[in-house]
Design a protein around this motif. Structure first.
Motif, mmCIF file in Angstrom:
data_model
loop_
_atom_site.group_PDB
_atom_site.id
_atom_site.type_symbol
_atom_site.label_atom_id
_atom_site.label_comp_id
_atom_site.label_asym_id
_atom_site.label_seq_id
_atom_site.Cartn_x
_atom_site.Cartn_y
_atom_site.Cartn_z
ATOM 1 N N GLU A 40 0.899 -1.255 -0.060
ATOM 2 C CA GLU A 40 -0.004 0.106 0.255
ATOM 3 C C GLU A 40 0.811 1.488 0.008
ATOM 4 O O GLU A 40 1.904 1.198 0.506
ATOM 5 C CB GLU A 40 -1.051 0.024 1.236
ATOM 6 N N THR A 48 -0.413 4.100 1.428
ATOM 7 C CA THR A 48 -0.828 5.047 2.584
ATOM 8 C C THR A 48 -0.631 4.262 3.744
ATOM 9 O O THR A 48 -0.752 2.948 3.806
ATOM 10 C CB THR A 48 -2.097 5.320 2.346
ATOM 11 N N ARG A 57 -1.883 2.451 6.986
ATOM 12 C CA ARG A 57 -3.320 2.104 7.594
ATOM 13 C C ARG A 57 -3.333 2.563 9.018
ATOM 14 O O ARG A 57 -2.481 2.787 9.666
ATOM 15 C CB ARG A 57 -3.457 0.329 7.437
ATOM 16 N N GLN A 58 -4.412 2.558 9.410
ATOM 17 C CA GLN A 58 -4.834 3.223 10.821
ATOM 18 C C GLN A 58 -4.279 1.540 11.779
ATOM 19 O O GLN A 58 -4.767 0.588 11.692
ATOM 20 C CB GLN A 58 -6.240 3.357 11.125
ATOM 21 N N PHE A 62 -5.593 7.809 12.155
ATOM 22 C CA PHE A 62 -6.624 7.972 10.973
ATOM 23 C C PHE A 62 -5.913 8.918 10.014
ATOM 24 O O PHE A 62 -5.493 10.037 10.546
ATOM 25 C CB PHE A 62 -7.863 8.149 11.288
ATOM 26 N N GLY A 95 -3.347 8.841 7.730
ATOM 27 C CA GLY A 95 -1.885 8.767 7.685
ATOM 28 C C GLY A 95 -1.052 9.580 8.676
ATOM 29 O O GLY A 95 0.111 9.732 8.421
ATOM 30 N N GLU A 118 1.647 -8.228 5.500
ATOM 31 C CA GLU A 118 0.860 -7.182 4.965
ATOM 32 C C GLU A 118 0.535 -5.930 6.084
ATOM 33 O O GLU A 118 0.300 -4.776 5.909
ATOM 34 C CB GLU A 118 -0.544 -7.489 4.282
ATOM 35 N N LYS A 119 0.697 -6.429 7.338
ATOM 36 C CA LYS A 119 0.275 -5.396 8.520
ATOM 37 C C LYS A 119 1.502 -4.837 8.959
ATOM 38 O O LYS A 119 1.476 -3.787 9.754
ATOM 39 C CB LYS A 119 -0.242 -6.165 9.651
ATOM 40 N N TYR A 177 4.472 -2.249 8.982
ATOM 41 C CA TYR A 177 4.525 -0.736 8.287
ATOM 42 C C TYR A 177 5.701 -0.577 7.583
ATOM 43 O O TYR A 177 6.893 -0.875 7.747
ATOM 44 C CB TYR A 177 4.420 0.336 9.422
#
Length: 307
Positions: free
Chosen positions: A3, A5, A7-8, A171, A173, A250-251, A253
């Motif tokens: 991604e 951006t 994610r929160q 939230f 970014g 995928e989680k 950062y």
């Protein structure tokens, strides 16, 4: 991460206790402009009180009603606090969807003041007969690790605990820096396994202990002198955590996205500093509400960041 951006992050706070005091207001002259704002103090045990902030507009930008607004209105109009109704009638409440944020501003000396803040729009009465009552203040958070080190006291002696510094993506970014303490049982694991640039998931207790200590000093004559001191402990204490996410998870950062968010944070802080400075100037002039002057964005080299 694939991604582009941030994610929160998982960022959840649960607080359960006695409603000690509420400082809430319904504002807005027109119906479409109404909103609720304020704070609540919740006591989880003797000498330990947690303040949570609330804010909700009645209507969203698309004209639909915010789901959180009716609930906060009920809290404002119906919930009973110790301050208003006494200990026996006060409600026991639970915050189940709170989150960690920062309250930041620049002081008169031009230095940034930054304090942990707990925010929520979801507060419910606890039905003790049906649900039981478990006073507590807990957090569960995902964190991008900045650094890990052993904790030392004022004399430089190791305490057996660890200090975990990192960034929590919020939230939109936005990222905020945050410091956690790790208890003695988990310190060794964290020091050996958590490294700069990793993404981790941790949980623990929110401590906000304030105690007044009164000692008596015997006098040569007359009444003994009372010496009063205050003992305050405010910390987010990690009591458990999980293995760091794999790099290809995928989680996990992306460090480059974290760097970008930190550059944007520095720009925001520079704008905040100038806005606060302009507001103070206007206050001295006896006016308020003027637009802040445009500020030059700070020159920040992402390569200088610690990961």
């Amino acid at each position: 991460m694939a991604e582009n951006t941030l994610r929160q992050a998982l960022n959840n706070v649960v607080i359960e206790g006695v409603l000690l005091e509420k400082r809430m207001e319904l504002k807005g002259d027109k119906e479409e402009d109404k909103y609720i704002t304020g704070e609540l103090d919740i006591r989880v045990k003797e000498n330990e009180v947690h303040t949570v902030r609330v804010f909700s507009k009645k209507y969203k930008s698309d004209g639909s009603e915010n789901k959180s607004f009716p609930g906060l209105l009920t809290v404002l109009e119906e919930y009973k606090s110790v301050a208003e109704f006494g200990e026996e009638e006060a409600d026991k409440v639970r915050v189940s969807r709170g989150n960690i944020q920062l309250n930041e501003y620049y002081g008169q000396d031009g230095q940034l003041r930054s304090y942990p803040s707990i925010r929520t729009n979801f507060i419910n009465r606890v039905d003790v007969a049906k649900e039981g009552f478990e006073p507590r203040a807990e957090f569960e958070v995902e964190l991008f690790v900045k650094s890990v080190r052993e904790e030392t006291d004022k004399e430089g002696n190791e305490t057996g605990r660890a200090v975990l510094d990192g960034y929590i993506p919020l939230f939109g970014g936005i990222v905020i820096p945050f410091t956690f303490k790790v208890n003695q049982e988990g310190a060794e694991y964290v020091l050996d396994n958590y490294e700069t640039g990793q993404t981790v998931s941790i949980y623990g207790d929110i401590i906000n202990h304030h105690e007044k200590i009164v000692k008596k000093k015997e006098s040569a004559f007359g009444k003994d002198k009372e010496i009063i001191s205050n003992n305050t402990i405010r910390e987010y204490l990690v009591t458990g955590g999980f293995e760091p996410y794999d790099e290809d998870d995928e989680k996990a950062y992306d460090p480059e996205l974290i760097k970008k968010a930190l550059v944007e944070r520095e720009t925001y802080l520079e704008e905040l500093k100038n806005r606060d400075k302009d507001a103070k100037k206007e206050t001295k002039k006896g006016g308020f509400g003027s637009k802040s002057k445009s500020s030059k964005k700070p020159e920040i080299n992402p390569d200088d960041l610690p990961f």
